[in-house]
Design a protein around this motif. Structure first.
Motif, PDB file in Angstrom:
ATOM      1  N   PHE B 366       0.916  -1.218   0.048  1.00  7.99           N
ATOM      2  CA  PHE B 366      -0.043  -0.103   0.058  1.00  7.99           C
ATOM      3  C   PHE B 366       0.739   1.306   0.094  1.00  7.99           C
ATOM      4  O   PHE B 366       2.021   1.112   0.229  1.00  7.99           O
ATOM      5  CB  PHE B 366      -0.750   0.125   1.500  1.00  7.99           C
ATOM      6  CG  PHE B 366      -1.822  -1.389   1.568  1.00  7.99           C
ATOM      7  CD1 PHE B 366      -2.856  -1.334   0.864  1.00  7.99           C
ATOM      8  CD2 PHE B 366      -1.184  -2.217   2.222  1.00  7.99           C
ATOM      9  CE1 PHE B 366      -3.600  -2.622   0.801  1.00  7.99           C
ATOM     10  CE2 PHE B 366      -1.961  -3.553   2.396  1.00  7.99           C
ATOM     11  CZ  PHE B 366      -2.938  -3.590   1.788  1.00  7.99           C
ATOM     12  N   GLU B 367       0.329   2.403  -0.373  1.00  5.95           N
ATOM     13  CA  GLU B 367       1.245   3.509  -0.130  1.00  5.95           C
ATOM     14  C   GLU B 367       0.802   4.497   0.851  1.00  5.95           C
ATOM     15  O   GLU B 367      -0.199   4.549   1.366  1.00  5.95           O
ATOM     16  CB  GLU B 367       1.124   4.448  -1.627  1.00  5.95           C
ATOM     17  CG  GLU B 367      -0.371   4.293  -2.269  1.00  5.95           C
ATOM     18  CD  GLU B 367      -0.402   5.033  -3.521  1.00  5.95           C
ATOM     19  OE1 GLU B 367       0.113   6.314  -3.596  1.00  5.95           O
ATOM     20  OE2 GLU B 367      -0.502   4.334  -4.758  1.00  5.95           O
ATOM     21  N   GLY B 368       1.907   5.229   1.316  1.00  4.79           N
ATOM     22  CA  GLY B 368       2.023   6.242   2.217  1.00  4.79           C
ATOM     23  C   GLY B 368       1.141   6.129   3.587  1.00  4.79           C
ATOM     24  O   GLY B 368       1.304   5.205   4.308  1.00  4.79           O
ATOM     25  N   ILE B 369      -0.164   6.940   3.704  1.00  2.00           N
ATOM     26  CA  ILE B 369      -0.507   6.955   4.810  1.00  2.00           C
ATOM     27  C   ILE B 369      -1.446   5.863   4.923  1.00  2.00           C
ATOM     28  O   ILE B 369      -2.127   5.222   6.204  1.00  2.00           O
ATOM     29  CB  ILE B 369      -1.485   8.408   4.882  1.00  2.00           C
ATOM     30  CG1 ILE B 369      -0.457   9.331   5.006  1.00  2.00           C
ATOM     31  CG2 ILE B 369      -2.490   8.189   5.916  1.00  2.00           C
ATOM     32  CD1 ILE B 369      -1.178  10.891   4.637  1.00  2.00           C
ATOM     33  N   THR B 370      -2.166   5.259   4.008  1.00  3.70           N
ATOM     34  CA  THR B 370      -3.123   4.111   4.091  1.00  3.70           C
ATOM     35  C   THR B 370      -2.189   2.711   4.651  1.00  3.70           C
ATOM     36  O   THR B 370      -2.633   2.009   5.584  1.00  3.70           O
ATOM     37  CB  THR B 370      -3.413   3.490   2.445  1.00  3.70           C
ATOM     38  OG1 THR B 370      -3.914   4.641   1.968  1.00  3.70           O
ATOM     39  CG2 THR B 370      -4.331   2.467   2.661  1.00  3.70           C
ATOM     40  N   ALA B 371      -0.648   2.573   4.091  1.00  3.16           N
ATOM     41  CA  ALA B 371      -0.037   1.683   4.855  1.00  3.16           C
ATOM     42  C   ALA B 371       0.045   1.838   6.121  1.00  3.16           C
ATOM     43  O   ALA B 371       0.134   0.690   7.336  1.00  3.16           O
ATOM     44  CB  ALA B 371       1.326   1.467   4.187  1.00  3.16           C
ATOM     45  N   PHE B 372       0.274   3.038   6.587  1.00  4.66           N
ATOM     46  CA  PHE B 372       0.488   3.425   8.235  1.00  4.66           C
ATOM     47  C   PHE B 372      -0.631   3.161   8.917  1.00  4.66           C
ATOM     48  O   PHE B 372      -0.715   2.724  10.068  1.00  4.66           O
ATOM     49  CB  PHE B 372       1.029   4.885   8.215  1.00  4.66           C
ATOM     50  CG  PHE B 372       1.247   5.370   9.642  1.00  4.66           C
ATOM     51  CD1 PHE B 372       2.407   4.942  10.423  1.00  4.66           C
ATOM     52  CD2 PHE B 372       0.313   6.025  10.175  1.00  4.66           C
ATOM     53  CE1 PHE B 372       2.585   5.375  11.589  1.00  4.66           C
ATOM     54  CE2 PHE B 372       0.547   6.418  11.730  1.00  4.66           C
ATOM     55  CZ  PHE B 372       1.771   6.089  12.302  1.00  4.66           C
ATOM     56  N   ARG B 373      -1.661   3.518   8.266  1.00  3.53           N
ATOM     57  CA  ARG B 373      -3.099   3.187   8.907  1.00  3.53           C
ATOM     58  C   ARG B 373      -3.534   1.793   9.075  1.00  3.53           C
ATOM     59  O   ARG B 373      -3.801   1.288  10.263  1.00  3.53           O
ATOM     60  CB  ARG B 373      -4.231   3.794   8.159  1.00  3.53           C
ATOM     61  CG  ARG B 373      -3.979   5.412   8.461  1.00  3.53           C
ATOM     62  CD  ARG B 373      -5.426   6.056   7.706  1.00  3.53           C
ATOM     63  NE  ARG B 373      -5.259   7.335   8.241  1.00  3.53           N
ATOM     64  CZ  ARG B 373      -5.990   8.303   7.537  1.00  3.53           C
ATOM     65  NH1 ARG B 373      -6.142   8.145   6.324  1.00  3.53           N
ATOM     66  NH2 ARG B 373      -5.715   9.552   7.971  1.00  3.53           N
ATOM     67  N   ILE B 374      -2.987   0.863   8.048  1.00  2.00           N
ATOM     68  CA  ILE B 374      -3.172  -0.508   8.297  1.00  2.00           C
ATOM     69  C   ILE B 374      -2.298  -1.195   9.332  1.00  2.00           C
ATOM     70  O   ILE B 374      -2.754  -1.827  10.292  1.00  2.00           O
ATOM     71  CB  ILE B 374      -3.003  -1.219   6.921  1.00  2.00           C
ATOM     72  CG1 ILE B 374      -3.968  -0.964   6.017  1.00  2.00           C
ATOM     73  CG2 ILE B 374      -2.870  -2.857   7.104  1.00  2.00           C
ATOM     74  CD1 ILE B 374      -3.781  -1.372   4.536  1.00  2.00           C
ATOM     75  N   SER B 375      -0.885  -0.628   9.414  1.00  2.47           N
ATOM     76  CA  SER B 375      -0.223  -0.969  10.396  1.00  2.47           C
ATOM     77  C   SER B 375      -0.605  -0.649  11.751  1.00  2.47           C
ATOM     78  O   SER B 375      -0.403  -1.520  12.790  1.00  2.47           O
ATOM     79  CB  SER B 375       1.272  -0.414   9.961  1.00  2.47           C
ATOM     80  OG  SER B 375       1.587  -0.483   8.738  1.00  2.47           O
ATOM     81  N   ALA B 376      -1.108   0.439  11.939  1.00  4.36           N
ATOM     82  CA  ALA B 376      -1.596   0.817  13.262  1.00  4.36           C
ATOM     83  C   ALA B 376      -2.739  -0.024  13.684  1.00  4.36           C
ATOM     84  O   ALA B 376      -2.747  -0.347  15.037  1.00  4.36           O
ATOM     85  CB  ALA B 376      -1.936   2.314  13.358  1.00  4.36           C
ATOM     86  N   VAL B 377      -3.336  -0.359  13.019  1.00  5.10           N
ATOM     87  CA  VAL B 377      -4.465  -1.408  13.481  1.00  5.10           C
ATOM     88  C   VAL B 377      -3.911  -2.811  13.908  1.00  5.10           C
ATOM     89  O   VAL B 377      -4.037  -3.097  14.985  1.00  5.10           O
ATOM     90  CB  VAL B 377      -5.575  -1.699  12.396  1.00  5.10           C
ATOM     91  CG1 VAL B 377      -6.625  -2.651  12.881  1.00  5.10           C
ATOM     92  CG2 VAL B 377      -6.406  -0.441  12.033  1.00  5.10           C
ATOM     93  N   VAL B 378      -3.076  -3.265  13.151  1.00  4.25           N
ATOM     94  CA  VAL B 378      -2.079  -4.648  13.306  1.00  4.25           C
ATOM     95  C   VAL B 378      -1.425  -4.456  14.724  1.00  4.25           C
ATOM     96  O   VAL B 378      -1.416  -5.151  15.696  1.00  4.25           O
ATOM     97  CB  VAL B 378      -1.272  -4.945  12.286  1.00  4.25           C
ATOM     98  CG1 VAL B 378      -0.597  -6.106  12.547  1.00  4.25           C
ATOM     99  CG2 VAL B 378      -2.132  -5.331  11.142  1.00  4.25           C
ATOM    100  N   ALA B 379      -0.858  -3.138  14.680  1.00  6.34           N
ATOM    101  CA  ALA B 379       0.194  -2.924  16.036  1.00  6.34           C
ATOM    102  C   ALA B 379      -0.584  -2.990  17.403  1.00  6.34           C
ATOM    103  O   ALA B 379      -0.161  -3.305  18.381  1.00  6.34           O
ATOM    104  CB  ALA B 379       0.816  -1.684  15.748  1.00  6.34           C
ATOM    105  N   VAL B 380      -1.822  -2.759  17.236  1.00  2.00           N
ATOM    106  CA  VAL B 380      -2.964  -2.530  18.526  1.00  2.00           C
ATOM    107  C   VAL B 380      -3.644  -3.928  18.536  1.00  2.00           C
ATOM    108  O   VAL B 380      -3.604  -4.521  19.767  1.00  2.00           O
ATOM    109  CB  VAL B 380      -3.952  -1.592  18.313  1.00  2.00           C
ATOM    110  CG1 VAL B 380      -4.957  -1.494  19.239  1.00  2.00           C
ATOM    111  CG2 VAL B 380      -3.197   0.045  18.542  1.00  2.00           C
ATOM    112  N   VAL B 381      -4.067  -4.427  17.749  1.00  2.00           N
ATOM    113  CA  VAL B 381      -4.719  -5.628  17.631  1.00  2.00           C
ATOM    114  C   VAL B 381      -4.184  -6.804  18.217  1.00  2.00           C
ATOM    115  O   VAL B 381      -4.654  -7.669  19.240  1.00  2.00           O
ATOM    116  CB  VAL B 381      -5.342  -6.179  16.400  1.00  2.00           C
ATOM    117  CG1 VAL B 381      -6.067  -7.548  16.607  1.00  2.00           C
ATOM    118  CG2 VAL B 381      -6.472  -5.094  16.061  1.00  2.00           C
TER     119      VAL B 381
END
Lengths: 124, 508
Positions: B366-381
């Motif tokens: 994914f690019e830029g901010i989308t990739a970061f948002r997906i990662s944030a969800v993974v990092a918390v779950v």
């Protein structure tokens, strides 16, 4: 007295720009990773490391010694100050000013080292 | 737990207010964050003052706000080493790492490892360790939030962690690092106020009651004398345990992913130092307070030890000592502070872990901010699920292990990488592996096996004192054995790390 040696004529060079070699600044020496640049870097690295180790040494000698001191002198826990054991006051309140003081001291020395380095580099 | 008449209303009101304030500031920050760089490092333009509040706000976790007081209540003065170590860690970080790390121009620890050693393998090992340390630190935040909110509002234990996780994800998704900076600066003040104001009243009550010394009270199976002793035998080898804890906290701070990421938001190396100095002062002010709660709890709430809810002593004291509408207000304030503590640390860790996951995994798809948002969800779950599945663990114990792991892996990498020219990629890799495997084994042993006494138990419970020197030794020995692998750009890189920005160098 034999005259085996050739005669040497000493004159001033008749060039327009006798010192037309490219000017070598300290920063270019550092960028070029020359031996002179190495010396500049090593001087700064040593000074900064010495500053860091001096402060960390103070940390070891003050707070780092506390467990040993408490271990060897259990009386510190029996003496009371404002209703609390002395050891409590030292650990719960006394450590933090020491830490801030050490940090302040390090920042001062480190910035002084950097200023001195910048002066040397920019003058040459 | 609410047999003493804790009304859920003040706690719930506080919860809602903190959530709304956090999201509001986060949204306000959103208007300022436009680019991916804003998301990651607030475009490297945060002033030292604001940054120091944000770092302190992020650093003061639930373990500091609630856990320290609980531990002091139960075990006494020997637990004071934790806050001292958490603060002293910043002094070590200041002296050895702060300015050079900022000047390295890298964003995360894996970035630093790759830039310094030019090795993808070291990068991947560092990335895995960032995620491991980050999750190890997030896990107790979520379970601790559950315990705290259950005590303050009577909600089921699992819901607290879930609420924290949801707010963190919303906030990080909304604004990234820039909004987190403002949120965390706000949360520092909230936490300091929330702990300081009630304490003034509580100490006044204590003085009015005749100022009994907590050191004279025997409670929870521990006499007042043992309780007041900073080196005493809960374990069999208190001197070893204390020194090992010191090694872990002093050297581990520099390797915590959420702390390190913050340093890249400073404008330059000098500002990084100023920020660290300010952080030390702020932490010093804060950490004086929680132990006093623990000490007062000794007099007014000793029953919490037997009921196993010592972590809620901070929240319970106003009810026990004051009562009425005043105690409701103070309880609301304390709940707000505790909730802010869990939120702040979790947000910072989420941003750090998500940053690493983005760079090393999701940005390929994914690019830029989308990739970061997906990662944030993974990092918390992941840690949230772990916190729901594993049994309750003392917040401070797991946090202590996270420090030990950071100290045994990233501390040698950073210190040798910044100060020693001889470090090679194989040396770093071997050191990270030794440190990570040894402390990782200790973590698993601690979480699964209950050992009673003896040298082995002490060594496993506090692994830093032996794991950190071994990791350093491995890095040095293996690097020495592979001198041909010293990266060619080493001198150039070190020049960049140590030269002040005022000197104009070729800093490609």
């Amino acid at each position: 007295m034999t005259d085996e040696r050739a005669r040497v004529r000493v004159t001033s060079p008749w060039t327009e720009r006798p010192r037309a070699l490219p000017r070598r600044t300290a920063t270019s020496e550092i960028d070029a990773q020359s031996e002179v640049g190495e010396i500049y870097l090593r001087t700064l690295l040593r000074a900064q490391l010495r500053a860091a180790l001096a402060v960390l040494g103070m940390l070891v000698l003050t707070i780092g010694m506390l467990p040993l001191i408490f271990w060897l002198t259990p009386q510190l826990t029996q003496w009371q100050l404002f209703g609390m054991p002395v050891s409590w006051g030292v650990l719960g309140f006394g450590c933090y000013p020491v830490l801030v003081l050490l940090a302040w001291r390090y920042v001062r020395v480190a910035e002084r080292n950097e200023r001195a380095f910048a002066r040397v580099v920019e003058r040459s | 737990m609410d047999e003493v008449g804790v009304s859920p209303v003040p706690g719930l009101v506080a919860l809602v207010l903190v959530t709304v304030a956090t999201l509001a500031i986060g949204t306000w920050g959103l208007r300022l964050s436009r680019t991916t760089s804003d998301f990651f490092v607030a475009s490297r333009s945060v002033r030292p003052g604001l940054n120091a509040y944000a770092i302190s706000g992020e650093y003061i976790s639930g373990a500091s706000f609630l856990g320290v007081a609980g531990l002091v209540l139960v075990f006494g003065a020997e637990m004071l080493w934790y806050p001292v170590g958490w603060t002293a860690g910043y002094l070590v970080l200041l002296c050895l790492v702060a300015a050079p790390l900022r000047r390295s121009g890298a964003y995360t620890l894996p970035d630093f490892a790759e830039a310094r050693l030019g090795s993808r393998a070291v990068r991947r090992a560092s990335a895995a360790l960032v995620v491991a340390v980050g999750w190890l630190y997030l896990l107790p935040q979520f379970s601790g939030a559950g315990v705290a909110l259950a005590a303050a509002t009577g909600m089921p234990t699992w819901s607290g962690g879930l609420i924290v996780a949801v707010v963190v994800v919303l906030n990080v998704l909304a604004g990234g690092m820039r909004s987190v900076t403002f949120v965390q600066a706000f949360q520092f003040w909230l936490k300091l106020t929330a702990l300081l104001v009630p304490l003034v009243f509580l100490v006044l009550v204590w003085l009015g009651d005749g100022a009994t010394s907590p050191a004279t009270i025997d409670a929870g199976g521990i006499t007042g004398k043992v309780w007041a002793d900073p080196i005493d035998s809960i374990g069999d080898h208190p001197l070893y345990s204390t020194y090992s804890l010191m090694v872990a906290t002093f050297l581990g701070t520099m390797g915590l992913p959420h702390v390190v990421v913050r340093f890249y938001t400073n404008p330059d190396g000098r500002a990084a130092r100023q920020t660290t100095l300010a952080v030390l002062a702020l932490l010093g002010c804060f950490y004086v307070l929680p132990p006093v709660y623990g000490a007062l709890g000794r007099i007014y709430a000793p029953d919490l030890i037997a009921s196993g809810s010592s972590d809620s002593v901070v929240l319970m004291l106003p009810v026990r000592m004051i009562g009425g509408i005043g105690s409701d207000l103070l309880l609301a304030l304390l709940t707000a502070g505790a909730f802010a503590a869990f939120l702040a640390t979790s947000s910072g860790l989420t941003v750090a872990v998500a940053g690493v996951i983005t760079q090393d995994i999701t940005s390929r798809r994914f690019e830029g901010i989308t990739a970061f948002r997906i990662s944030a969800v993974v990092a918390v779950v992941v840690p949230l699920l772990l916190s729901l599945l594993t049994r309750d663990t003392a917040v401070a114990t797991v946090v202590g292990l996270a420090f030990a792991m950071a100290a045994a892996t990233f501390c040698p990498l950073l210190v040798l990488g910044i100060w020693w020219r001889g470090l090679t990629d194989l040396g770093a890799l071997a050191g990270l592996l030794v440190g990570g495997v040894l402390t990782g084994a200790a973590v698993i042993d601690n979480l699964l096996v209950d050992r009673s006494g003896g040298w082995f138990a002490a060594l496993v419970a506090q692994p830093a004192a032996w794991a950190v020197p071994l990791a350093f030794l491995t890095m040095v020995v293996v690097s020495r054995a592979t001198p041909s692998r010293v990266p060619v750009h080493t001198t150039r890189f070190l020049v960049r790390l140590h030269t002040p920005e005022t000197v104009s160098l070729d800093r490609d």
